[in-house]
Design a protein around this motif. Structure first.
Motif, PDB file in Angstrom:
ATOM      1  N   ARG A 205       0.837  -1.207   0.000  1.00  0.00           N
ATOM      2  CA  ARG A 205       0.000   0.000   0.000  1.00  0.00           C
ATOM      3  C   ARG A 205       0.871   1.256   0.000  1.00  0.00           C
ATOM      4  O   ARG A 205       0.579   2.230  -0.708  1.00  0.00           O
ATOM      5  N   ASP A 206       1.955   1.248   0.763  1.00  0.00           N
ATOM      6  CA  ASP A 206       2.844   2.408   0.797  1.00  0.00           C
ATOM      7  C   ASP A 206       3.516   2.632  -0.558  1.00  0.00           C
ATOM      8  O   ASP A 206       3.687   3.778  -1.005  1.00  0.00           O
ATOM      9  N   ALA A 207       3.928   1.541  -1.210  1.00  0.00           N
ATOM     10  CA  ALA A 207       4.581   1.673  -2.510  1.00  0.00           C
ATOM     11  C   ALA A 207       3.622   2.236  -3.552  1.00  0.00           C
ATOM     12  O   ALA A 207       4.007   3.064  -4.383  1.00  0.00           O
ATOM     13  N   LEU A 208       2.372   1.804  -3.512  1.00  0.00           N
ATOM     14  CA  LEU A 208       1.369   2.358  -4.430  1.00  0.00           C
ATOM     15  C   LEU A 208       1.163   3.848  -4.165  1.00  0.00           C
ATOM     16  O   LEU A 208       1.086   4.661  -5.093  1.00  0.00           O
ATOM     17  N   HIS A 209       1.082   4.207  -2.899  1.00  0.00           N
ATOM     18  CA  HIS A 209       0.868   5.614  -2.549  1.00  0.00           C
ATOM     19  C   HIS A 209       2.031   6.481  -3.020  1.00  0.00           C
ATOM     20  O   HIS A 209       1.830   7.568  -3.586  1.00  0.00           O
ATOM     21  N   SER A 210       3.248   5.998  -2.842  1.00  0.00           N
ATOM     22  CA  SER A 210       4.409   6.801  -3.245  1.00  0.00           C
ATOM     23  C   SER A 210       4.503   6.939  -4.760  1.00  0.00           C
ATOM     24  O   SER A 210       5.141   7.862  -5.262  1.00  0.00           O
ATOM     25  N   ALA A 211       3.851   6.024  -5.499  1.00  0.00           N
ATOM     26  CA  ALA A 211       3.851   6.096  -6.959  1.00  0.00           C
ATOM     27  C   ALA A 211       2.731   6.975  -7.499  1.00  0.00           C
ATOM     28  O   ALA A 211       2.606   7.123  -8.717  1.00  0.00           O
ATOM     29  N   GLY A 212       1.913   7.559  -6.613  1.00  0.00           N
ATOM     30  CA  GLY A 212       0.870   8.476  -7.071  1.00  0.00           C
ATOM     31  C   GLY A 212      -0.527   7.909  -7.041  1.00  0.00           C
ATOM     32  O   GLY A 212      -1.452   8.512  -7.616  1.00  0.00           O
ATOM     33  N   PHE A 213      -0.726   6.787  -6.359  1.00  0.00           N
ATOM     34  CA  PHE A 213      -2.055   6.180  -6.268  1.00  0.00           C
ATOM     35  C   PHE A 213      -2.690   6.513  -4.912  1.00  0.00           C
ATOM     36  O   PHE A 213      -2.008   6.489  -3.875  1.00  0.00           O
ATOM     37  N   GLU A 214      -3.985   6.792  -4.922  1.00  0.00           N
ATOM     38  CA  GLU A 214      -4.757   6.917  -3.689  1.00  0.00           C
ATOM     39  C   GLU A 214      -5.267   5.533  -3.328  1.00  0.00           C
ATOM     40  O   GLU A 214      -6.018   4.920  -4.098  1.00  0.00           O
ATOM     41  N   VAL A 215      -4.861   5.018  -2.165  1.00  0.00           N
ATOM     42  CA  VAL A 215      -5.081   3.618  -1.818  1.00  0.00           C
ATOM     43  C   VAL A 215      -6.154   3.499  -0.746  1.00  0.00           C
ATOM     44  O   VAL A 215      -6.189   4.263   0.217  1.00  0.00           O
ATOM     45  N   ASP A 216      -7.024   2.504  -0.923  1.00  0.00           N
ATOM     46  CA  ASP A 216      -8.053   2.181   0.068  1.00  0.00           C
ATOM     47  C   ASP A 216      -8.090   0.685   0.284  1.00  0.00           C
ATOM     48  O   ASP A 216      -7.586  -0.096  -0.533  1.00  0.00           O
ATOM     49  N   LYS A 217      -8.732   0.302   1.382  1.00  0.00           N
ATOM     50  CA  LYS A 217      -9.024  -1.104   1.615  1.00  0.00           C
ATOM     51  C   LYS A 217     -10.447  -1.405   1.172  1.00  0.00           C
ATOM     52  O   LYS A 217     -11.314  -0.542   1.174  1.00  0.00           O
ATOM     53  N   ALA A 218     -10.660  -2.646   0.779  1.00  0.00           N
ATOM     54  CA  ALA A 218     -12.005  -3.114   0.446  1.00  0.00           C
ATOM     55  C   ALA A 218     -12.164  -4.504   1.030  1.00  0.00           C
ATOM     56  O   ALA A 218     -11.184  -5.164   1.380  1.00  0.00           O
ATOM     57  N   ALA A 219     -13.403  -4.932   1.134  1.00  0.00           N
ATOM     58  CA  ALA A 219     -13.675  -6.240   1.724  1.00  0.00           C
ATOM     59  C   ALA A 219     -13.118  -7.341   0.836  1.00  0.00           C
ATOM     60  O   ALA A 219     -13.235  -7.299  -0.392  1.00  0.00           O
ATOM     61  N   GLY A 220     -12.491  -8.332   1.458  1.00  0.00           N
ATOM     62  CA  GLY A 220     -11.969  -9.462   0.717  1.00  0.00           C
ATOM     63  C   GLY A 220     -13.023 -10.519   0.497  1.00  0.00           C
ATOM     64  O   GLY A 220     -14.216 -10.314   0.737  1.00  0.00           O
TER      65      GLY A 220
END
Length: 657
Positions: A205-220
Motif C-alpha cells: 500500500r505504501d509503494a502504491l501511494h508513493s507512486a501516485g495512487f490513492e489507496v483504500d481497503k475493500a472487503a476481501g
C-alpha cells in the motif's frame, strides 16, 4: 533490452488440490477458486465491467499471468456485457510461464472452459518476447511478456486503464512488489487508472501511494478480510512530466480514416491492420493492381534469424516470425500460393552442429521456433543431399507476396477502398488535413491521417534531402525462374547465399541478386548467371539449366543503412525537440503523418508485425513490441543519432581561449 532463456513453471498439486508453484512455495489461487478471486478482486476491485462501458478501447495490465485465469475472467465478463467496450486489450507479464502441456492439464471453471481452449490453441513458444494473441476477430488481444516484470514494464508502450497486481505473496516473491515496479505502473497509467490486488500488506500500500495512487481497503473474499484498491491521482506538479513524448503513440481525436500511399505489401498490410482497429482506409497506387512493384515476385521467403547476441535484429525478426505465422496459415488456407512447412537456412560460419546447438541453448531458443540440423538431418528434410548444417525455422516457409497483399485487402474488417492507377505526386498540409496532390497540384484526397507506404518514393514526397537523417537506398534484385521439370528442387525453401523455393506451380524460382543504387530495369543474362551460381552452391551437383533459357523479374528493395524498416510517425526536422532531443522518442513529429517503408529483403516476414506497429502509432493502441524495438525501427532514429554525434562533438571540443 537484454534477453535470457525462459524457464517454464514447475506446477505441482498442493494437498488441497490447488496448482502450486514449487519455485515460490505458493499456490496460484485461493481455495475459493481462481474465478471467484478474479471476479471479486480484480474485476470488481477495478470497477469492471462498468468502467469499460461506452469506451472505444479499454486496456488492462497484469503482473503475474500464472495460468491465465484473470485474463479469462475479464474476457468472459467482456463477452457477457452487452454494453462492452469495442476493444479490450490485456497485457500481462510472467517470469515462469506454464508449458503448453501444463496449461491444458489444469481444469478450468466451466464458465471459461471454452475460452481457455482458445487460449491453449494460441499458446506461444516460451521465448523472452512480447507475444500477441488475438481473439474475437481482433477485438480482444492478449500481449504476453515472458520474462521479469522489472525488465518488461519499462518496455511496454501503452496507456493502462486498470491494473491487476497478482504476483505470488510479497514474502515469497518480493521482486514483484518492489517500489520501482509501482513507479513503472505510474508511467503507464492513463488518467483515472485504477489498481486492485488481493494483498493488503502495508509495504504494498505504501509503494502504491508513493507512486501516485490513492489507496483504500475493500472487503476481501474467500476467507481473506481485506484487499487493496487504488486510483491513480498524482500530484499536479508531476502530471506534466508524464505527458506522452512526441515520439510515442497516442490516441488522437480524429475521424478513424486514413489515406495510404502505396499498394504493395506494406500499404495493403497497413490497411488491414488499421481496419483491425476499426479504421477505414483508402489505398492509392500508380498501378492498377496491388503489389505490382517490389512485392510482385512469384514467391518469397519468411523466417526468423539467429544471432550470437540476440540483439535488436534477432528480436525484431523473431517477433515478426511469430506474428506472421498465424496470418500466413489463414492466407494459405484461403488459397494464397505458398507453404508453411518450415524453412532451411544453411549455416556457413559456425564450425559444426555442436556450436549451433550451444548457441541455441545459450539463447534459450526453443525447437518450436528454430532447430539446429546436421547435414544429414537437413538433407532428409530438404529431400536432396546438402553439404552444410542448417537452421530449421519451424514456422518459416514461402508465400506469394502479390497474393498475400490482395488477400489482406480483402480481409479488412472495415472494407478498404482501392484507388489504383492514381499517381500521388505531392503532399502538403492544409489546416488539419494532409492533401495528396496530382501532377498539376490538384488535390486527389485529403484527411487528417496519411500513411506513406510507398518505399523510396516516400522520401520524395517528404522532400527528404539530408542523407544523414534518411540513409535509405534502393537495392536492385533480379529473380530467375525456369521450368521445374528436370531440376531437383528442395521440399522446403532453402536459403543461404541466395535461395530456392519448392516448385511454384511448374516453375523453379531462385535468386536473387543485390545491387545497390542500380536502377537498370532490364533482365540481365549476367544476373541469371549469378543466380545459377548461387543455386549451384545450394543444390550441389544438381544439373542446372542454361542461363540463356531463364526468365526473370527485376524489382527494388529499399533498405535502410541498419537493415531495419522505417515504421512510425514522420519526424519534423524543423521543429524544436524536447531537451537535447538525442533519443527518437523525444523528436517532434508531423501531426497525422506516418510511414511504413524500407522493408528491404525481408518485407514478407515483417509485414504483419510492421503493419500492427504502424496501426498502434496511428490509433494509440498498445504497441505489439517493446520500447527498445520501437526505437530501433523509428523513422527518427537516424536524426537522433546525428544529434547525439553533434552533442558529443560539442562536448568534446576544447574551450575557446
Amino acid at each position: 533490452m537484454k534477453t535470457a532463456p525462459i524457464v517454464a513453471a514447475r506446477i505441482e498439486r498442493s494437498p488441497e488440490g490447488l496448482p502450486f508453484a514449487a519455485a515460490f512455495g505458493d499456490v496460484y489461487h485461493p481455495r475459493a477458486g481462481a474465478l471467484e478471486q478474479a471476479r471479486h478482486v480484480f474485476l470488481a476491485g477495478n470497477g469492471l465491467p462498468e468502467r469499460w462501458r461506452g469506451r472505444a478501447r479499454f486496456v488492462i495490465a497484469e503482473t503475474g499471468f500464472g495460468l491465465g485465469n484473470n485474463f479469462l475472467a475479464a474476457w468472459a465478463a467482456w463477452r457477457d456485457d452487452p454494453q462492452r467496450c469495442e476493444r479490450l486489450d490485456f497485457l500481462s507479464v510472467e517470469l515462469h510461464p506454464p508449458s503448453a502441456a501444463d496449461l491444458v492439464a489444469w481444469p478450468r471453471d466451466p464458465a471459461v472452459a471454452e475460452l481457455a481452449a482458445q487460449l491453449h490453441a494460441q499458446w506461444p513458444p516460451l521465448t523472452h518476447d512480447l507475444h500477441r494473441l488475438s481473439f474475437e476477430g481482433g477485438r480482444v488481444t492478449l500481449q504476453l511478456a515472458f520474462g521479469a516484470a522489472a525488465a518488461w514494464l519499462p518496455e511496454w508502450v501503452a496507456r493502462i486503464d486498470a491494473f491487476f497486481l497478482d504476483g505470488f505473496a510479497p514474502d515469497r516473491n518480493p521482486a514483484m512488489w518492489e517500489a520501482r515496479l509501482f513507479k513503472s505502473l505510474a508511467r503507464l497509467a492513463a488518467p483515472g487508472a485504477t489498481t486492485a490486488t488481493w494483498s493488503a500488506a502495508r509495504a504494498v500500500r505504501d509503494a502504491l501511494h508513493s507512486a501516485g495512487f490513492e489507496v483504500d481497503k475493500a472487503a476481501g473474499s474467500g476467507g481473506k478480510r481485506d484487499i487493496s484498491v487504488a486510483r491513480f491521482a498524482p500530484e499536479p506538479s508531476t502530471r506534466s512530466a508524464r505527458s506522452t513524448p512526441p515520439g510515442r503513440p497516442r490516441v488522437r481525436p480524429v475521424e478513424p480514416r486514413a489515406l495510404i500511399v502505396g499498394g504493395g505489401l506494406a500499404g495493403c498490410g497497413a490497411a488491414w491492420a488499421l481496419a483491425e482497429q476499426g479504421w477505414h482506409c483508402t489505398v492509392f497506387d500508380r498501378h492498377a493492381e496491388p503489389a505490382s512493384e517490389g512485392s510482385g515476385n512469384p514467391g518469397g521467403l519468411f523466417h526468423g534469424i539467429v544471432t550470437p547476441d540476440d540483439g535488436a535484429h534477432a528480436r525484431w525478426f523473431r517477433a515478426a516470425a511469430f506474428a506472421f505465422a498465424p496470418l500466413a496459415r489463414a492466407a494459405l488456407a484461403d488459397g494464397v500460393p505458398g507453404a508453411i512447412d518450415g524453412l532451411l537456412r544453411l549455416e556457413y560460419e559456425l564450425p559444426d552442429l555442436a556450436a549451433m546447438c550451444e548457441r541455441l541453448a545459450r539463447l534459450g531458443l526453443p525447437p518450436e521456433y528454430v532447430q539446429a540440423l546436421s547435414p544429414e538431418a537437413a538433407s532428409a528434410r530438404a529431400g536432396l543431399p546438402l553439404r552444410d548444417p542448417a537452421w530449421l525455422f519451424t514456422q518459416g516457409g514461402w508465400i506469394s507476396p502479390r497474393g498475400l497483399a490482395a488477400w489482406l485487402l480483402r480481409r479488412c474488417a472495415v472494407p478498404a477502398e482501392w484507388r489504383g492507377g492514381t499517381a500521388v505526386q505531392g503532399l502538403q498540409r492544409e489546416g488539419e488535413d494532409w492533401c495528396l496532390l496530382d501532377g498539376s497540384g490538384g488535390v486527389i484526397a485529403r484527411a487528417p491521417t496519411v500513411v506513406l507506404a510507398n518505399a523510396g518514393d516516400a522520401l520524395r514526397l517528404l522532400g527528404a534531402s539530408d542523407a544523414a537523417d534518411w540513409p535509405v537506398q534502393p537495392v536492385r534484385g533480379q529473380v530467375s525462374t525456369a521450368p521445374a521439370a528436370g531440376l531437383q528442387l528442395p521440399a522446403l525453401p532453402l536459403a543461404g547465399a541466395g535461395y530456392v523455393l519448392p516448385p511454384v506451380g511448374d516453375r523453379a524460382v531462385f535468386g536473387a541478386t543485390a545491387q545497390r543504387r542500380d536502377l537498370d530495369a532490364a533482365v540481365r543474362l549476367s544476373d541469371h548467371e549469378e543466380n545459377l551460381a548461387k543455386l549451384s552452391r545450394l543444390l550441389g551437383s544438381s544439373p542446372l539449366p542454361d542461363a540463356s533459357t531463364l526468365q526473370g523479374r527485376v524489382g527494388w528493395r529499399w533498405t535502410a543503412l541498419d537493415r531495419l524498416p522505417l515504421i512510425g510517425a514522420v519526424p519534423d526536422a524543423a521543429a524544436a525537440g524536447v531537451g537535447s532531443a538525442d533519443q527518437p522518442r523525444l523528436l517532434p513529429r508531423h501531426e497525422g503523418l506516418f510511414m511504413f517503408a524500407a522493408l528491404g529483403s525481408r518485407g514478407i516476414a515483417m509485414s504483419v508485425l510492421g503493419a500492427r506497429l504502424l496501426a498502434a502509432w496511428v490509433t494509440g493502441a498498445p504497441a505489439p513490441v517493446g520500447a527498445s524495438l520501437m526505437d530501433a525501427v523509428d523513422p527518427a532514429r537516424f536524426a537522433a543519432r546525428s544529434r547525439r554525434k553533434g552533442l558529443s562533438s560539442t562536448r568534446a571540443a576544447p574551450a575557446a581561449e
